[in-house]
Design an enzyme around this catalytic site. Sequence first.
Site, PDB file in Angstrom:
ATOM      1  N   GLU A 208      55.440 -11.278  16.351  1.00  0.00           N
ATOM      2  CA  GLU A 208      55.171 -11.905  17.655  1.00  0.00           C
ATOM      3  C   GLU A 208      55.255 -10.791  18.687  1.00  0.00           C
ATOM      4  OE1 GLU A 208      54.426 -15.082  18.235  1.00  0.00           O
ATOM      5  OE2 GLU A 208      54.720 -15.865  16.216  1.00  0.00           O
ATOM      6  N   CYS A 242      56.566 -12.802  27.662  1.00  0.00           N
ATOM      7  CA  CYS A 242      55.472 -12.245  26.855  1.00  0.00           C
ATOM      8  C   CYS A 242      54.141 -12.885  27.202  1.00  0.00           C
ATOM      9  CB  CYS A 242      55.774 -12.413  25.373  1.00  0.00           C
ATOM     10  SG  CYS A 242      56.090 -14.115  24.912  1.00  0.00           S
TER      11      CYS A 242
HETATM   12  P1  NAD Z   1      61.360  -4.151  21.230  1.00  0.00           P
HETATM   13  O1  NAD Z   1      60.198  -4.059  20.360  1.00  0.00           O
HETATM   14  O2  NAD Z   1      61.827  -2.934  21.957  1.00  0.00           O
HETATM   15  O3  NAD Z   1      62.662  -4.710  20.469  1.00  0.00           O
HETATM   16  C1  NAD Z   1      62.654  -5.891  19.686  1.00  0.00           C
HETATM   17  C2  NAD Z   1      63.736  -5.810  18.624  1.00  0.00           C
HETATM   18  O4  NAD Z   1      63.488  -4.696  17.780  1.00  0.00           O
HETATM   19  C3  NAD Z   1      65.152  -5.628  19.171  1.00  0.00           C
HETATM   20  O5  NAD Z   1      66.032  -6.437  18.405  1.00  0.00           O
HETATM   21  C4  NAD Z   1      65.433  -4.162  18.947  1.00  0.00           C
HETATM   22  O6  NAD Z   1      66.805  -3.878  18.723  1.00  0.00           O
HETATM   23  C5  NAD Z   1      64.644  -3.871  17.690  1.00  0.00           C
HETATM   24  N1  NAD Z   1      64.240  -2.450  17.606  1.00  0.00           N
HETATM   25  C6  NAD Z   1      64.096  -1.572  18.622  1.00  0.00           C
HETATM   26  N2  NAD Z   1      63.702  -0.376  18.153  1.00  0.00           N
HETATM   27  C7  NAD Z   1      63.595  -0.491  16.811  1.00  0.00           C
HETATM   28  C8  NAD Z   1      63.255   0.412  15.771  1.00  0.00           C
HETATM   29  N3  NAD Z   1      62.915   1.673  16.023  1.00  0.00           N
HETATM   30  N4  NAD Z   1      63.263  -0.055  14.513  1.00  0.00           N
HETATM   31  C9  NAD Z   1      63.568  -1.331  14.242  1.00  0.00           C
HETATM   32  N5  NAD Z   1      63.926  -2.226  15.193  1.00  0.00           N
HETATM   33  C10 NAD Z   1      63.945  -1.820  16.469  1.00  0.00           C
HETATM   34  O7  NAD Z   1      60.985  -5.303  22.263  1.00  0.00           O
HETATM   35  P2  NAD Z   1      61.750  -5.754  23.557  1.00  0.00           P
HETATM   36  O8  NAD Z   1      61.671  -4.646  24.579  1.00  0.00           O
HETATM   37  O9  NAD Z   1      63.084  -6.308  23.212  1.00  0.00           O
HETATM   38  O10 NAD Z   1      60.832  -6.976  24.044  1.00  0.00           O
HETATM   39  C11 NAD Z   1      59.738  -6.804  24.864  1.00  0.00           C
HETATM   40  C12 NAD Z   1      58.437  -6.903  24.097  1.00  0.00           C
HETATM   41  O11 NAD Z   1      58.439  -8.051  23.277  1.00  0.00           O
HETATM   42  C13 NAD Z   1      57.232  -7.071  25.004  1.00  0.00           C
HETATM   43  O12 NAD Z   1      56.165  -6.304  24.506  1.00  0.00           O
HETATM   44  C14 NAD Z   1      56.914  -8.544  24.887  1.00  0.00           C
HETATM   45  O13 NAD Z   1      55.577  -8.866  25.164  1.00  0.00           O
HETATM   46  C15 NAD Z   1      57.262  -8.810  23.476  1.00  0.00           C
HETATM   47  N6  NAD Z   1      57.564 -10.221  23.313  1.00  0.00           N
HETATM   48  C16 NAD Z   1      56.733 -10.991  22.545  1.00  0.00           C
HETATM   49  C17 NAD Z   1      57.007 -12.352  22.416  1.00  0.00           C
HETATM   50  C18 NAD Z   1      56.153 -13.255  21.577  1.00  0.00           C
HETATM   51  O14 NAD Z   1      56.591 -14.357  21.323  1.00  0.00           O
HETATM   52  N7  NAD Z   1      54.976 -12.867  21.145  1.00  0.00           N
HETATM   53  C19 NAD Z   1      58.108 -12.894  23.045  1.00  0.00           C
HETATM   54  C20 NAD Z   1      58.913 -12.067  23.809  1.00  0.00           C
HETATM   55  C21 NAD Z   1      58.643 -10.733  23.928  1.00  0.00           C
END
Ligand code: NAD
Length: 453
Positions: A208, A242
Amino acid sequence: MYHTILSKQKAFFASGKTRSLAFRRQALETLRQGLLRHEKALLQALHDDLGKCETEAYMTELGMLLGEIRYDKKHLEKWARPRRCAAELPLLPARCAEYPEPFGSVLILAPWNYPLLLCLQPLVGAIAAGNCAVLKPSELAPATSHAIAALIADCFGPEYVAVVEGDAAASTGLLEQPFDFIFFTGGERVGKIVMQAAARQLIPVCLELGGKSPCIVDQTADLALAARRIAHGKLTNAGQTCVAPDYLLVHRSVKDQLVQQLIASFRAFAGEAPLSNPDYPCIINDAHAHRLEGLLERGHILCGGRRQGRHIEPTLLDGLTWDDPIMQQEIFGPLLPILVYDRLEDAMEQIAARPKPLALYIFTRDKATQRRVLGQLSFGGGCVNDTLLHVASHKMGFGGVGASGMGRYHGQASFVLFSHYKSVLHQSTLVDMPVRYPPYSESKLSILRRIMR
Ligand code: NAD
């Protein structure tokens, strides 16, 4: 340590307990009761992390979760039934059925922007489908992460549902384990890391992700209503949604009027002094607030534009091109750039030339325009004459396409996502059609030609 958690879950899953519908229904009820017991702590945590006021936190997180649980409990029995289908003529007298079964242990990696909802809504589906789960909330919303850990420990044993708190290092460690399904919500960059890790062990994934969700306003739209709904979509969680309308594509003839209406709606929702409005959420951290401030360096600010600590005013921007930084990344904040178009096909071409968005919004009273946009553009989901609300229906699946993700969840779509369907043909033992068996002959071929085409 992660290995131990998962081994215990695999043993628990193998005991068969989670396969029983009564167990799943009870687990959903336990979670519902837990949410009600922990309501105060959860709402406080959302306020601590994101400055969300109670009403917004309830409407966009806790209330959505309670609704999803109620919906799943009501329909679970029907969803869990085998999906029977008639066999085709050459297979008769067989009967066919697809049997849903849980995958096993699901890893749920959650983001910070709706830190409660986006961690627990997938869990509701995973439980309904009969899985165990390990949750990794976002480290960037630490208060909610702790509150979720306390809630889950109060509801379930870790052999069934466990929480691992931590940052990317914790995710990396978890991604090395042989989970049976991975559900990830976050950005495109980490999405690719997750998918690569999953590929090494051939673990199915749902991603997502995000992206830039366009919002089209044409010359037939009810502009005051459109402005209210766009402003609400943009200001909810201070734009850190998002599916927030990322940017506007407005017909040139109505741009000035829409701008006036948007400014009025921003004032009505965030107040004359948004930076000191206690109900107006803040940006998650200084780094993101600083990034957003940097995006204001190009274009003309039509209203707003000021920052104070982690608060940024609702801001309208004009005079931008696709080369400006604000048009090159997902904004994820209360900044709304306005682009104009003269012909609908030009607006549609600009959208189609870019990665497929998670959401698309179109404000128009013209049915032909609605049909054209819905029929020709690819996007995860969206609304006609509204923003955000498609996410709130438990009856529709939610997810992205292309760069905005893969896989759908919510309501029954979650049940399907977290289930494997075993396709089984039940054959009769009374009749055995000889035509399938060698030695083959012209007459067998001619029968096949008649019944198979
Ligand atoms: P992110 O991708 O930075 O982090 C998401 C998760 O991944 C966190 O739990 C984080 O700890 C983990 N993570 C971070 N770096 C990692 C790595 N190198 N390896 C493995 N795991 C890792 O996202 P965010 O900043 O928390 O959220 C914002 C993004 O999420 C935006 O792009 C937003 O559009 C998207 N988003 C999508 C939805 C949806 O339902 N489609 C909903 C909310 C947010």
